[in-house]
Every structure is written in C-alpha cells, then in structure tokens.
Scaffold this motif. Structure first.
Motif, mmCIF file in Angstrom:
data_model
loop_
_atom_site.group_PDB
_atom_site.id
_atom_site.type_symbol
_atom_site.label_atom_id
_atom_site.label_comp_id
_atom_site.label_asym_id
_atom_site.label_seq_id
_atom_site.Cartn_x
_atom_site.Cartn_y
_atom_site.Cartn_z
ATOM 1 N N VAL A 85 0.714 -1.445 0.139
ATOM 2 C CA VAL A 85 0.193 0.036 0.069
ATOM 3 C C VAL A 85 0.725 1.265 0.035
ATOM 4 O O VAL A 85 0.503 2.348 -0.625
ATOM 5 C CB VAL A 85 -1.019 0.038 1.475
ATOM 6 N N LEU A 86 1.595 1.240 0.880
ATOM 7 C CA LEU A 86 2.649 1.986 0.601
ATOM 8 C C LEU A 86 3.394 2.709 -0.806
ATOM 9 O O LEU A 86 3.450 4.261 -1.413
ATOM 10 C CB LEU A 86 3.511 1.718 1.320
ATOM 11 N N ASN A 87 3.954 1.305 -1.131
ATOM 12 C CA ASN A 87 4.554 1.332 -3.024
ATOM 13 C C ASN A 87 3.590 1.924 -3.760
ATOM 14 O O ASN A 87 3.513 2.635 -4.932
ATOM 15 C CB ASN A 87 4.844 0.092 -3.645
ATOM 16 N N ASP A 139 -7.131 -1.865 -18.446
ATOM 17 C CA ASP A 139 -8.294 -2.538 -18.981
ATOM 18 C C ASP A 139 -8.092 -4.546 -18.022
ATOM 19 O O ASP A 139 -8.914 -5.293 -17.508
ATOM 20 C CB ASP A 139 -9.502 -2.629 -19.754
ATOM 21 N N TRP A 140 -7.107 -4.718 -19.070
ATOM 22 C CA TRP A 140 -7.149 -6.505 -18.718
ATOM 23 C C TRP A 140 -6.871 -7.040 -17.641
ATOM 24 O O TRP A 140 -6.598 -8.358 -17.152
ATOM 25 C CB TRP A 140 -6.540 -6.633 -19.779
ATOM 26 N N LEU A 141 -5.993 -6.022 -17.152
ATOM 27 C CA LEU A 141 -5.503 -5.694 -14.558
ATOM 28 C C LEU A 141 -6.492 -5.481 -14.430
ATOM 29 O O LEU A 141 -5.995 -5.319 -13.128
ATOM 30 C CB LEU A 141 -4.587 -5.066 -15.012
ATOM 31 N N ASP A 142 -7.729 -5.345 -15.016
ATOM 32 C CA ASP A 142 -8.777 -4.779 -14.129
ATOM 33 C C ASP A 142 -9.764 -5.737 -13.803
ATOM 34 O O ASP A 142 -10.375 -6.000 -13.634
ATOM 35 C CB ASP A 142 -8.906 -3.208 -14.690
ATOM 36 N N TYR A 143 -8.936 -6.593 -12.518
ATOM 37 C CA TYR A 143 -9.674 -7.808 -12.135
ATOM 38 C C TYR A 143 -9.101 -7.458 -10.643
ATOM 39 O O TYR A 143 -8.226 -7.541 -10.136
ATOM 40 C CB TYR A 143 -9.059 -8.773 -12.577
ATOM 41 N N THR A 144 -10.346 -8.311 -9.890
ATOM 42 C CA THR A 144 -9.504 -7.811 -7.548
ATOM 43 C C THR A 144 -10.351 -8.985 -7.351
ATOM 44 O O THR A 144 -10.626 -10.103 -7.897
ATOM 45 C CB THR A 144 -11.077 -6.930 -7.234
ATOM 46 N N HIS A 145 -9.185 -9.669 -6.274
ATOM 47 C CA HIS A 145 -9.586 -10.816 -5.726
ATOM 48 C C HIS A 145 -9.780 -9.659 -3.963
ATOM 49 O O HIS A 145 -9.448 -8.963 -4.019
ATOM 50 C CB HIS A 145 -7.761 -11.235 -5.247
ATOM 51 N N THR A 146 -11.040 -9.769 -4.355
ATOM 52 C CA THR A 146 -12.010 -8.861 -2.762
ATOM 53 C C THR A 146 -12.895 -9.490 -2.434
ATOM 54 O O THR A 146 -13.240 -10.812 -2.620
ATOM 55 C CB THR A 146 -12.487 -8.058 -3.863
ATOM 56 N N PHE A 147 -13.788 -8.889 -1.295
ATOM 57 C CA PHE A 147 -15.075 -9.425 -0.875
ATOM 58 C C PHE A 147 -16.183 -10.435 -1.904
ATOM 59 O O PHE A 147 -16.232 -10.094 -2.922
ATOM 60 C CB PHE A 147 -15.468 -8.613 0.088
ATOM 61 N N THR A 148 -16.018 -11.614 -1.157
ATOM 62 C CA THR A 148 -16.611 -12.349 -1.920
ATOM 63 C C THR A 148 -17.515 -13.114 -0.740
ATOM 64 O O THR A 148 -17.177 -12.610 0.512
ATOM 65 C CB THR A 148 -16.355 -13.922 -2.109
ATOM 66 N N ILE A 149 -18.584 -14.175 -1.192
ATOM 67 C CA ILE A 149 -19.704 -14.220 -0.170
ATOM 68 C C ILE A 149 -18.787 -15.395 0.753
ATOM 69 O O ILE A 149 -19.188 -14.800 2.509
ATOM 70 C CB ILE A 149 -20.979 -14.909 -0.596
ATOM 71 N N LEU A 202 -7.726 -4.217 -0.478
ATOM 72 C CA LEU A 202 -6.222 -3.511 -1.870
ATOM 73 C C LEU A 202 -6.909 -4.486 -2.685
ATOM 74 O O LEU A 202 -6.287 -4.061 -4.323
ATOM 75 C CB LEU A 202 -5.149 -4.547 -1.402
ATOM 76 N N GLY A 203 -6.959 -5.835 -3.426
ATOM 77 C CA GLY A 203 -7.956 -6.997 -4.218
ATOM 78 C C GLY A 203 -6.233 -6.604 -5.646
ATOM 79 O O GLY A 203 -6.006 -5.875 -6.814
ATOM 80 N N PRO A 204 -5.118 -7.683 -4.382
ATOM 81 C CA PRO A 204 -4.096 -7.812 -5.312
ATOM 82 C C PRO A 204 -4.465 -8.298 -6.561
ATOM 83 O O PRO A 204 -4.456 -9.818 -6.638
ATOM 84 C CB PRO A 204 -2.983 -8.203 -5.042
ATOM 85 N N ASN A 240 -5.935 3.377 -2.245
ATOM 86 C CA ASN A 240 -6.174 4.151 -3.266
ATOM 87 C C ASN A 240 -5.651 5.406 -3.574
ATOM 88 O O ASN A 240 -6.842 6.480 -3.388
ATOM 89 C CB ASN A 240 -8.238 3.874 -2.955
ATOM 90 N N PRO A 241 -5.507 5.537 -3.547
ATOM 91 C CA PRO A 241 -4.573 6.588 -3.876
ATOM 92 C C PRO A 241 -4.891 8.149 -4.714
ATOM 93 O O PRO A 241 -5.239 7.019 -5.922
ATOM 94 C CB PRO A 241 -2.531 6.890 -3.698
#
Length: 574
Positions: A129-131, A189-199, A253-255, A568-569
């Motif tokens: 996140v600092l980077n 666009d091709w890198l715009d996917y997330t590992h984020t919150f799921t059920i 962060l959704g890396p 999200n800066p």
C-alpha cells in the motif's frame, strides 16, 4: 491429509493422557491431609504456609513427587469446544489469503510463510500500500498522455516480476508514440480484475469476529471453571488475531496475483505495441521479440521468490519493482518536461497547440524517427542513480514498524493473558507464544535480508564487448541470499506447525502438568503450582484478559486504519 494427521495426533494424545494422567484435585487433597509431609505447601503467591491444610498451591518439587510428571487426562468435550471456538475459525480464514501462483508449491509455501511469520505477511501488505501511494504521488506532477495508465499498470504489477527493457528505444516508443495509447488503455483494462470480498470471505471474517467476541464475552461474564482454566483459548484468540486485519487488508487492496492472467495480459498488450523506426512507427513484431515491459520467467535460484505471485512474496519484489518504476519515471519525466516547453519529437515539425485539459498532447507532436524518439527522452546531463531507489528506506522503516507492531501486539496479548493466569510467570504456554513471536520476527529478518542481497547481486559491470561481469562480492551476495531464503522458509514452516501444535497441546491438557503449571521457565527454583484459585486470582486474571483483548483488538483496528489511509491514492488526471 491434514485432517487425518490431526485426528491421529488427537488419538495419540488421548491414549497417552489416559496412561499417564494425573488428578490435581486429588493430589492437593492428599497434600492438605499431610500424606506427603508438612513441607511444600504455599499460598497462591508462592509463600510457604504454616499449616499444610491451608495450602492452595504446592512447590514444583512437591508437585512432581505427589502428583507425578504426567498431564491431566485428555477430555474430548473440553478439547472440541475450545478447538472449534478459538482455533478452527482462524484455520478456515487462512483460505481467504490471496494466492494465485501456477505452482501449487508456491501457494503452500505462501500459507506457511503467512502463518509462520505474521511479521512478513504484515510487512508485505504494508509495503504494497505504501508503494502504491508513493507511485501515485511521484507521477502526479507529469502532464503527459498515459501517465494515469502508467501508474495503474505499475501499481497492479507489484505481484509480478516486472522487467523494463530500454534498448532499441522500446520504452521511449511506448511512452512517446501516440500509436501506443491503446497499449496502455487495454493493459489497464486487462489488469482490472480483483481478488476482493466474496460471500465466502465475508462469511469467514464474520465467523472469526463473532466467534471471538462471543467467546471473549462468555469468558468474562461466565464462571471461571478451574478444570478448563488452563485449556482456555483466550491466548489462542489473541495470538491469531493478526490474521483478521491481514485478510481484510488484502481483500480491500484486491492484489493482481493470478500468475497466468498477468502473463496473458502482458502478452496480449505487447502484441499491439509499436516502436519507432526510420520509416515511422511500426508494429514491434516487425523489429524483434523484445518488449519494453515484460514479466521475467525462470531467472535463476537467486530470484526464485520474485517469480511467485502470491502477495506475501512482495517483500522479494520490492527493490526490483522500484528500479522498474524508476526506468519508466525517467522517460515520462523527460517527455513531460519537453512537452511543457512545447518541443516536438521531430524538431522540424512546429508544435501544434494541445487540446484543453491536463496531459493533452497532439499526436503530431509525438511522432519522429528512431533517433528522434531516443533523443527526446535522453537526459542531457546524466544523473547518478542509486541501485536501491528513492524512498525505499523510509517505506521499509514504516512497513517494518507497522508489521512488528501488529505481530508483537497480538503475540504480546497472548503472552499477557497466559502470563497472568495462575501460576503467574513464564511457563510452557506463554513460552510457546513468545517463541512464536521471536521466530516470526526472525523469519522476517532472514527473508528481507535475503531480498536485499539478491538485489545487490544484480549489480554488474560490462566489458568492451558488452559481456556482463559479476564480481566476487556479488556472487557471494547471491549465494548468501539463497542460503538465508531457504533457512527463513524452513524456520517459517517449523513455526507454523509449532503454533498449531502448541494450541492443540493447550486444548488437549498436554500442557496441564506440574512443569508447565508451575511456570518453571520463569520462576526457576522458586516455581510452584497453583491448584485452587482464590478471589484475588480471578480478578487479576480477568483484568489481564481485558488488557490482552484490548491490545490485540486495538492493534488490529489500527493496522486496518493504516491500510485504509494509504489505499486507493488519488491518481493523475485521465
């Protein structure tokens, strides 16, 4: 396989406990009756009592003689209740950590590194996140096309072994030529996917949170039962609490850590790249197979961890990633500076006024021959560059401070909880947690040092014919880096297994024996075993439990707050 081994271990513990079991209630009754003499009885502070019938504690020497060296019997009801309430939710939460490597071994090692070294896991997250924040601020002063896309691409490639190639005007063409606008846009666009919150992730987080709150409230409001006192999971709940903010932070962060998807995105974008030539912009495929931005593969043993995409390995990519960012920064810096002075790439083409808006430069001003494009981003006066990169030490220091704070707040809370559970002092349980924190810190130190040595080993000099020459110092650094990395992973694996085993030992009454209950590790020859609690013990113990929960919970909340401050800066204008 893991469940089978766990079941076998539980069966062995139960059989062993049945054979060598002791009964401390019966033992103290025999001591109070005078069966074992009149010497060795104490109060709950270790002070000798004049009348053995008033003893609520006994010295370690008398304990081993009267009660025996074994542990109390394994009780399935106590074990299952404590295991399912305190440990099982955290083991399930481990599955919500981000992985993504194509090699299953890398994913397994990522789990062992995270559980075996919370310090390393927290450090990699804080560093990421600092980077991202540093990158956005560093590029914010540029007013040139695709700057925003460059920030997004570079930030999302922190989980990948990025390599920048500057030869043949590849990078200069990627930044300057208007034909590469599509390269930047489509890669974003091709890198715009997330590992984020799921059920499932939300359910796991809620399960851990609610289970922790309910068991904590129950332990504070319920009656203290001496039979389950030493199997209580307060310490376990605190020592694993670091996992909750780590999982929440990565999900926020959704890396971008799907290795296959990252490589496909780069390959698809590079198929559409253009490079400058003496006859104008041409597809890069017509010139060579080299590209400006690629992901390296199989770069040798020294850089093994850089190839693994799980975010816990970001510690190994930190310094190479910064160097890659600096290569791109230098080109954007020169191009933006000349555009601000209204200098076209082709000196023979008058500057065409740009459209309104930040970073708007007409395509006519961005075209030229191979030599002109290279000259456009060439720095007139070379500036010496550090092999480490700007601001790396400050980000390293902050990330280290945050990671160590989270590790030792949660581990320290677990130590406090067990330390003030009679007999007060350093014993098997508190010693197990303390060892876990020490080894976690040691793993972090070994692997971060290994990554620094690996980066140092990439310094080369070149002969007149262009052949790379590695000095003796860089070769030694590379070999030492490999040794430290392997040692760190071995220690992390042992530490991960140790903390799970220590929790099982606590719940199964394996630690409930004279040696552990007497806090021999801390008290030495003054060790004594508290068998019957008094009111003062309960009040002191609950106060310590409250302090431990506050310390572990507060540090976890602060860590999540830290991540949210830098995540999200603001990006440069589109």
């Amino acid at each position: 396989m893991v469940i089978t081994h766990l079941y076998i271990l539980i069966v062995l513990l139960s059989v062993l406990g049945a054979v060598t079991a002791v009964n401390f209630d019966q033992c103290i009754a025999e001591v109070q009756s005078g069966k074992w003499g009149t010497v060795g009885g104490t109060d709950n502070y270790g002070n000798p009592v004049s009348n053995i019938s008033n003893a609520t504690s006994i010295t370690y020497e008398l304990c081993t003689r009267a009660c025996g060296p074994g542990a109390e019997p394994f009780v399935w009801n106590i074990f299952s209740q404590q295991f399912s309430a305190w440990l099982l939710p955290y083991l399930a939460l481990v599955a919500q950590l981000p992985f993504g490597a194509t090699d299953k071994l890398d994913n397994l090692v990522a789990v062992l590194l995270s559980v075996g070294s919370p310090t390393l896991a927290a450090y990699s997250l804080a560093l990421t996140v600092l980077n991202g924040h540093w990158l956005a601020r560093r590029f914010s002063r540029f007013a040139y096309p695709n700057v925003r896309s460059a920030v997004q691409v570079l930030s999302r490639l922190q989980q990948a072994p990025v390599r920048i190639t500057t030869r043949g005007s590849l990078l200069a063409s990627l930044v300057v030529l208007p034909e590469n606008n599509q390269w930047w846009t489509e890669l974003v666009d091709w890198l715009d996917y997330t590992h984020t919150f799921t059920i499932s992730s939300i359910a796991s987080i809620l399960w851990v949170t609610i289970a922790f709150l309910f068991t904590v409230i129950n332990s504070f409001t319920g009656t203290i039962v001496e039979e389950t006192l030493n199997a209580n999971g307060q310490g376990v709940g605190s020592v694993y609490l670091w996992l909750l903010p780590i999982v929440i932070g990565w999900l926020q962060l959704g890396p971008k850590c799907d290795s296959g998807r990252l490589h496909r995105a780069i390959d698809r974008a590079n198929a559409e790249a253009y490079v400058a030539s003496n006859r104008g912009p041409v597809p890069a495929d017509e010139v060579s197979t080299d590209r400006a931005i690629t992901l390296s593969k199989n770069t040798g043993r020294v850089h093994r961890d850089e190839q693994a995409s799980p975010p816990v390995y970001n510690y190994a990519r930190f310094l190479p990633w910064v160097q890659s960012v600096e290569e791109v920064y230098r080109v954007f810096d020169e191009a933006s500076e000349r555009a601000e002075r209204h200098v076209s790439v082709d000196p023979q083409v008058p500057w065409v006024p740009e459209e309104k808006g930040p970073g708007k430069v007409r395509a006519e001003n961005r075209r030229g021959t191979l030599a002109q494009v290279e000259a456009y981003v060439h720095r007139a006066r070379p500036v010496s560059r550090s092999h480490w990169g700007p601001g790396v030490f400050s980000r390293f220091f902050v990330s280290s401070l945050v990671a160590l704070g989270l590790t030792w707040a949660t581990t320290g809370a677990a130590v406090i909880v067990v330390w003030f559970t009679p007999t007060r002092g350093l014993g098997c349980r508190s010693g197990a947690y303390l060892l876990y924190g020490v080894l976690s810190t040691l793993v972090w130190m070994l692997l971060v040092t290994s990554s620094a040595l690996a980066h140092y080993s990439t310094q080369v000099t070149y002969k007149a014919d262009g052949q790379a020459v590695y000095t003796r110092t860089t070769r030694i650094a590379g070999a030492l880096s490999i040794a430290l990395r392997r040692l760190g992973k071995v220690v992390a694996t042992c530490n991960a297994l140790w903390i799970v085993l220590a929790c099982i030992f606590q719940f199964s009454s394996f630690f409930d024996r004279c040696y552990c209950n007497s806090s021999v590790l801390g008290l030495g020859r003054f060790a004594y075993d508290v068998i019957q609690l008094v009111d003062a013990d309960i009040s002191t113990m609950k106060a310590a439990w409250i302090g431990g929960v506050a310390l572990a919970g507060g540090s976890s909340i602060l860590f999540v707050g830290f991540v949210n401050i830098f995540i999200n800066p603001p990006l440069p204008p589109a």
